[in-house]
Design an enzyme around this catalytic site. Structure first.
Site, PDB file in Angstrom:
ATOM      1  N   SER A 118       2.319  -7.463   4.405  1.00  0.00           N
ATOM      2  CA  SER A 118       3.355  -8.525   4.569  1.00  0.00           C
ATOM      3  C   SER A 118       4.694  -8.236   4.906  1.00  0.00           C
ATOM      4  O   SER A 118       5.440  -9.128   5.381  1.00  0.00           O
ATOM      5  CB  SER A 118       3.121  -9.212   3.331  1.00  0.00           C
ATOM      6  OG  SER A 118       1.983  -9.709   2.688  1.00  0.00           O
ATOM      7  N   HIS A 139      -1.051  -9.193  11.075  1.00  0.00           N
ATOM      8  CA  HIS A 139      -0.856  -9.623   9.774  1.00  0.00           C
ATOM      9  C   HIS A 139      -1.709 -11.061   9.755  1.00  0.00           C
ATOM     10  O   HIS A 139      -1.500 -12.139  10.487  1.00  0.00           O
ATOM     11  CB  HIS A 139       0.643 -10.049   9.565  1.00  0.00           C
ATOM     12  CG  HIS A 139       1.079 -10.681   8.485  1.00  0.00           C
ATOM     13  ND1 HIS A 139       2.311 -11.201   8.414  1.00  0.00           N
ATOM     14  CD2 HIS A 139       0.759 -10.865   7.158  1.00  0.00           C
ATOM     15  CE1 HIS A 139       2.407 -11.778   7.343  1.00  0.00           C
ATOM     16  NE2 HIS A 139       1.325 -11.431   6.533  1.00  0.00           N
ATOM     17  N   ASN A 189       7.419 -14.350   7.107  1.00  0.00           N
ATOM     18  CA  ASN A 189       8.077 -14.310   5.874  1.00  0.00           C
ATOM     19  C   ASN A 189       9.408 -14.289   6.041  1.00  0.00           C
ATOM     20  O   ASN A 189      10.029 -14.676   5.022  1.00  0.00           O
ATOM     21  CB  ASN A 189       7.637 -13.024   5.157  1.00  0.00           C
ATOM     22  CG  ASN A 189       6.170 -13.230   4.500  1.00  0.00           C
ATOM     23  OD1 ASN A 189       5.816 -14.300   3.873  1.00  0.00           O
ATOM     24  ND2 ASN A 189       5.358 -12.327   4.623  1.00  0.00           N
TER      25      ASN A 189
HETATM   26  P1  NAD Z   1      -5.601  -7.519  -3.457  1.00  0.00           P
HETATM   27  O1  NAD Z   1      -4.814  -6.817  -4.459  1.00  0.00           O
HETATM   28  O2  NAD Z   1      -6.473  -8.539  -3.364  1.00  0.00           O
HETATM   29  O3  NAD Z   1      -6.501  -5.962  -2.535  1.00  0.00           O
HETATM   30  C1  NAD Z   1      -6.087  -4.638  -2.242  1.00  0.00           C
HETATM   31  C2  NAD Z   1      -7.452  -4.012  -2.588  1.00  0.00           C
HETATM   32  O4  NAD Z   1      -6.954  -2.782  -1.970  1.00  0.00           O
HETATM   33  C3  NAD Z   1      -8.050  -3.987  -4.044  1.00  0.00           C
HETATM   34  O5  NAD Z   1      -8.960  -4.097  -3.883  1.00  0.00           O
HETATM   35  C4  NAD Z   1      -7.742  -2.494  -4.147  1.00  0.00           C
HETATM   36  O6  NAD Z   1      -8.695  -1.835  -4.910  1.00  0.00           O
HETATM   37  C5  NAD Z   1      -7.674  -1.906  -2.784  1.00  0.00           C
HETATM   38  N1  NAD Z   1      -7.209  -0.429  -2.529  1.00  0.00           N
HETATM   39  C6  NAD Z   1      -6.190   0.290  -3.321  1.00  0.00           C
HETATM   40  N2  NAD Z   1      -5.727   1.344  -3.234  1.00  0.00           N
HETATM   41  C7  NAD Z   1      -6.856   1.739  -2.252  1.00  0.00           C
HETATM   42  C8  NAD Z   1      -7.137   2.658  -1.533  1.00  0.00           C
HETATM   43  N3  NAD Z   1      -6.502   3.996  -1.881  1.00  0.00           N
HETATM   44  N4  NAD Z   1      -8.239   2.653  -0.466  1.00  0.00           N
HETATM   45  C9  NAD Z   1      -8.971   1.667  -0.369  1.00  0.00           C
HETATM   46  N5  NAD Z   1      -8.527   0.661  -1.108  1.00  0.00           N
HETATM   47  C10 NAD Z   1      -7.543   0.539  -1.972  1.00  0.00           C
HETATM   48  O7  NAD Z   1      -4.315  -7.662  -2.361  1.00  0.00           O
HETATM   49  P2  NAD Z   1      -4.486  -8.763  -1.042  1.00  0.00           P
HETATM   50  O8  NAD Z   1      -3.789  -9.640  -1.346  1.00  0.00           O
HETATM   51  O9  NAD Z   1      -5.867  -8.503  -0.263  1.00  0.00           O
HETATM   52  O10 NAD Z   1      -3.326  -7.590   0.053  1.00  0.00           O
HETATM   53  C11 NAD Z   1      -3.657  -6.645   0.961  1.00  0.00           C
HETATM   54  C12 NAD Z   1      -2.696  -6.463   1.888  1.00  0.00           C
HETATM   55  O11 NAD Z   1      -2.479  -7.810   2.487  1.00  0.00           O
HETATM   56  C13 NAD Z   1      -1.304  -6.232   1.487  1.00  0.00           C
HETATM   57  O12 NAD Z   1      -0.485  -5.357   2.147  1.00  0.00           O
HETATM   58  C14 NAD Z   1      -0.594  -7.708   1.566  1.00  0.00           C
HETATM   59  O13 NAD Z   1       0.776  -7.696   1.593  1.00  0.00           O
HETATM   60  C15 NAD Z   1      -1.208  -8.216   2.464  1.00  0.00           C
HETATM   61  N6  NAD Z   1      -1.256  -9.717   2.798  1.00  0.00           N
HETATM   62  C16 NAD Z   1      -1.592 -10.645   1.735  1.00  0.00           C
HETATM   63  C17 NAD Z   1      -1.546 -11.761   1.853  1.00  0.00           C
HETATM   64  C18 NAD Z   1      -2.031 -12.670   0.659  1.00  0.00           C
HETATM   65  O14 NAD Z   1      -1.915 -13.920   0.623  1.00  0.00           O
HETATM   66  N7  NAD Z   1      -2.694 -12.063  -0.305  1.00  0.00           N
HETATM   67  C19 NAD Z   1      -1.452 -12.468   3.157  1.00  0.00           C
HETATM   68  C20 NAD Z   1      -1.280 -11.842   4.090  1.00  0.00           C
HETATM   69  C21 NAD Z   1      -0.956 -10.374   3.891  1.00  0.00           C
END
Ligand code: NAD
Length: 296
Positions: A118, A139, A189
């Site tokens: 993000s 994204h 953002n």
């Molecule tokens: P989340 O916490 O729900 O999921 C992250 C996952 O990554 C977890 O299941 C964790 O176990 C896994 N993980 C951590 N280290 C790891 C590794 N070394 N190898 C493999 N997997 C690993 O987070 P999220 O909300 O899904 O966010 C993920 C990405 O997406 C981030 O970069 C975030 O900024 C971006 N994002 C999030 C949103 C949102 O609304 N949640 C929107 C757009 C972008």
């Protein structure tokens, strides 16, 4: 581009895997534990059932989507066959840099490496790989199966060809890709977070209450959700960290996070995920909380 690897199977990763698998790609879904992967598969199944209920897909579509997904608990096995890797692991710069080094070492030389970050610089992530021209931001928005937008972010060294491939690939998923350059907050953002921050300042300075601010933005600007409710939904810690990226990246006071946001995150009021932020979610519904907590 047949084989896709998705790194991280959380909120975003399972949605990204769902959408690629539904569009006929073979998906290798990677996370650190089988438990996390099982939860992701259960979520994908639940979301497919919702699509069946809405008559958007058939039972057969569900079966073929699930059969396109294989799970892995280590990156080297998960990215071996990939034409495109989409990284959606936890938003932490050191973690992402180490994941990209590992992906770069273990995937084919011509695979495109995308990140769903993000706020972290695509250029910085690309710089730790031996193929910065093949690194790009993809994204997706939450929830991925529903939201149409993909913000496609060109790092400083991303090639035209990589950008073109990812734009086309996003269209083939039924999404609307928008190409932007790699500066703090990208476009989504950079505009959204200052609006949320301003809504928090408006509350903090006592101009209006939580419900009043959200109602003005919902009914006055036709936003589906008010900015304070949206902040709770995104996670107040996530909002704070993105505002800090904008503040550090531009060195401009206008992005300084509101002290109320800083206090709430420090005290553990992070929104829906902790049960309380600007609203309380402890009873499974959204309820107003004591207004006094928000005063300057
Ligand atoms: P989340 O916490 O729900 O999921 C992250 C996952 O990554 C977890 O299941 C964790 O176990 C896994 N993980 C951590 N280290 C790891 C590794 N070394 N190898 C493999 N997997 C690993 O987070 P999220 O909300 O899904 O966010 C993920 C990405 O997406 C981030 O970069 C975030 O900024 C971006 N994002 C999030 C949103 C949102 O609304 N949640 C929107 C757009 C972008």
């Amino acid at each position: 581009m047949q084989n896709i690897s998705v790194i991280g199977s959380g909120t975003m990763g399972n949605g990204i895997a769902h959408v690629f698998a539904q569009n006929g790609h073979k998906v290798a879904l990677v996370d650190i534990s089988q438990d996390a992967l099982n939860k992701a598969l259960a979520t994908i199944e639940k979301n497919l059932d919702r699509q069946i209920k809405k008559e958007l897909i058939s039972e057969d579509d569900k079966k073929s989507t699930l059969s396109n997904i294989t799970t892995f608990t280590d990156i080297p096995s998960g990215v071996k066959e990939a034409d495109l890797v989409v990284e959606a692991a936890t938003e932490n710069i050191d973690l992402k840099l180490s994941i990209f080094r590992e992906i770069d070492e273990n995937s084919s030389d011509n695979a495109i490496l995308a990140t769903n970050t993000s706020s972290i610089s695509i250029t910085k992530i690309a710089a730790v790989t031996k193929r910065p021209d093949l690194v790009i931001g993809m994204h997706f928005m939450n929830p991925v199966p529903v939201m149409k937008l993909v913000e496609v972010i060109r790092g400083y060294a991303t090639s035209d060809e990589t950008t073109k491939t990812v734009m086309e690939m996003s269209k083939n998923l039924g999404k609307v890709p928008v190409e932007v350059n790699d500066y703090p907050g990208f476009v989504a953002n950079r505009i959204l977070m200052p609006m949320i921050n301003e809504a928090i300042y408006t509350l903090y300075e006592g101009v209006a209450g939580v419900e009043e601010i959200d109602t003005v933005m919902k009914l006055g600007m036709a936003h589906p959700m008010g900015p304070l409710q949206l902040a709770d939904f995104i996670g107040l810690d996530v909002c704070l960290s993105i505002l800090n990226v904008l503040y550090d990246g531009f060195g401009n006071q206008k992005y300084a996070p509101c002290p109320l946001l800083v206090n709430m995150v420090t005290a553990g009021y992070k929104g829906v995920k902790t049960g309380e932020g600007f609203y309380s979610y402890t009873h499974g519904t959204k309820e107003l909380v004591l207004a006094d907590r928000f005063k300057k």
